[in-house]
Design a protein around this motif. Sequence first.
Motif, PDB file in Angstrom:
ATOM      1  N   ASP A 187       0.784  -1.114   0.047  1.00 55.52           N
ATOM      2  CA  ASP A 187       0.114   0.168   0.095  1.00 55.52           C
ATOM      3  C   ASP A 187       0.883   1.303  -0.105  1.00 55.52           C
ATOM      4  O   ASP A 187       1.541   1.585   0.823  1.00 55.52           O
ATOM      5  CB  ASP A 187      -0.913  -0.014   1.159  1.00 55.52           C
ATOM      6  N   VAL A 188       0.928   2.040  -1.254  1.00 48.67           N
ATOM      7  CA  VAL A 188       1.592   3.411  -1.113  1.00 48.67           C
ATOM      8  C   VAL A 188       0.756   4.485  -1.212  1.00 48.67           C
ATOM      9  O   VAL A 188       1.334   5.505  -1.723  1.00 48.67           O
ATOM     10  CB  VAL A 188       2.532   3.150  -2.416  1.00 48.67           C
ATOM     11  N   THR A 189      -0.417   4.112  -0.759  1.00 50.98           N
ATOM     12  CA  THR A 189      -1.432   5.676  -1.131  1.00 50.98           C
ATOM     13  C   THR A 189      -0.789   6.828  -0.473  1.00 50.98           C
ATOM     14  O   THR A 189      -1.217   7.762  -0.971  1.00 50.98           O
ATOM     15  CB  THR A 189      -2.689   5.103  -0.240  1.00 50.98           C
ATOM     16  N   ALA A 233      -2.320   5.066 -13.146  1.00 58.01           N
ATOM     17  CA  ALA A 233      -3.419   4.166 -13.510  1.00 58.01           C
ATOM     18  C   ALA A 233      -2.937   2.615 -12.837  1.00 58.01           C
ATOM     19  O   ALA A 233      -3.742   1.957 -12.349  1.00 58.01           O
ATOM     20  CB  ALA A 233      -3.833   4.261 -14.792  1.00 58.01           C
ATOM     21  N   GLU A 234      -1.758   2.263 -13.193  1.00 58.43           N
ATOM     22  CA  GLU A 234      -1.404   0.924 -12.796  1.00 58.43           C
ATOM     23  C   GLU A 234      -1.407   0.921 -11.342  1.00 58.43           C
ATOM     24  O   GLU A 234      -1.824  -0.222 -10.742  1.00 58.43           O
ATOM     25  CB  GLU A 234      -0.112   0.763 -13.415  1.00 58.43           C
ATOM     26  N   ALA A 235      -0.874   1.785 -10.737  1.00 61.44           N
ATOM     27  CA  ALA A 235      -0.761   1.663  -9.038  1.00 61.44           C
ATOM     28  C   ALA A 235      -2.282   1.612  -8.764  1.00 61.44           C
ATOM     29  O   ALA A 235      -2.566   1.136  -7.682  1.00 61.44           O
ATOM     30  CB  ALA A 235      -0.169   2.837  -8.584  1.00 61.44           C
ATOM     31  N   ARG A 236      -3.348   2.455  -9.331  1.00 57.80           N
ATOM     32  CA  ARG A 236      -4.710   2.481  -9.006  1.00 57.80           C
ATOM     33  C   ARG A 236      -5.162   0.937  -9.139  1.00 57.80           C
ATOM     34  O   ARG A 236      -5.977   0.525  -8.372  1.00 57.80           O
ATOM     35  CB  ARG A 236      -5.642   3.648  -9.497  1.00 57.80           C
ATOM     36  N   ARG A 291      -6.086  -4.783  -3.509  1.00 58.47           N
ATOM     37  CA  ARG A 291      -5.902  -4.922  -2.070  1.00 58.47           C
ATOM     38  C   ARG A 291      -6.706  -4.066  -1.037  1.00 58.47           C
ATOM     39  O   ARG A 291      -6.501  -3.676  -0.066  1.00 58.47           O
ATOM     40  CB  ARG A 291      -4.477  -4.578  -1.607  1.00 58.47           C
ATOM     41  N   GLY A 292      -7.824  -3.316  -1.892  1.00 57.45           N
ATOM     42  CA  GLY A 292      -8.800  -2.447  -1.182  1.00 57.45           C
ATOM     43  C   GLY A 292      -7.982  -1.162  -0.701  1.00 57.45           C
ATOM     44  O   GLY A 292      -8.462  -0.612   0.284  1.00 57.45           O
TER      45      GLY A 292
END
Length: 232
Positions: free
Chosen positions: A162-164, A203-206, A212-213
């Motif tokens: 998770d890198v949000t 886009a890929e990261a999204r 993984r929610g």
Amino acid sequence: MHLTAVVAHPDDADIFCGGTLAKHADRGDDVTIVYMTRGEYGGFDTTEAELAATREAEAEAAAETLGAEASFLDFQDGRVTYSLENRLTLVEELRELRPDVVLTHFRDDMHPDHRVTSRLVTDAYYMCSLPLLETDADPCEPDNVYYFGKPTSSFEPEVHIDVTDHHSTKEEAILQHESQVEWLEEHGGIDAEFDGLVEGVRAEARVLGRTRGVEFAEGFVPLHKGADEYLG
């Protein structure tokens, strides 16, 4: 904890694992990016030497943005080859840095430098623990290697980070590579997948994040399948 990413070219770390590097740096871990080459083939209207200097400066700025240290080896862009000598160069580098975790390219990749780097790092990871292999630095035993890749290969992530909270830092680091943002977007041909570089990475990261929610994620394949708790 010390995290080391070994990448073929100056922008690879930021594109493929920049969020993870920034996340570890933000929590106080030591983070180093080792650049195999200075990417002197990735440009136009310049010389190799001039472009290498430009890309080294961009890489240093990007590493600083992520909170990482930068280390440069002296391999030639587009000409990284597999040999015992080159493997030992990586052994020495890993022993000097003594990382707990190593990140590098997935073995299946369109770019030959990425493929060779993956193999060199994997074999050096094993050899850097051998006590009878003498180098200037003492043997070390990193816990695991994690591979990153891109959709054009057979790469299928098994570990999602998770890198949000760090994706904006990743994008800022990518934009430090001004020469490459222009090159990848104008080169076309086999690099057409990078049209709209930052937007494509986002886009890929999204998409990975949805599995993984979370909003944004980066994906990896661990060398040792039962030891993925080191990265997170």
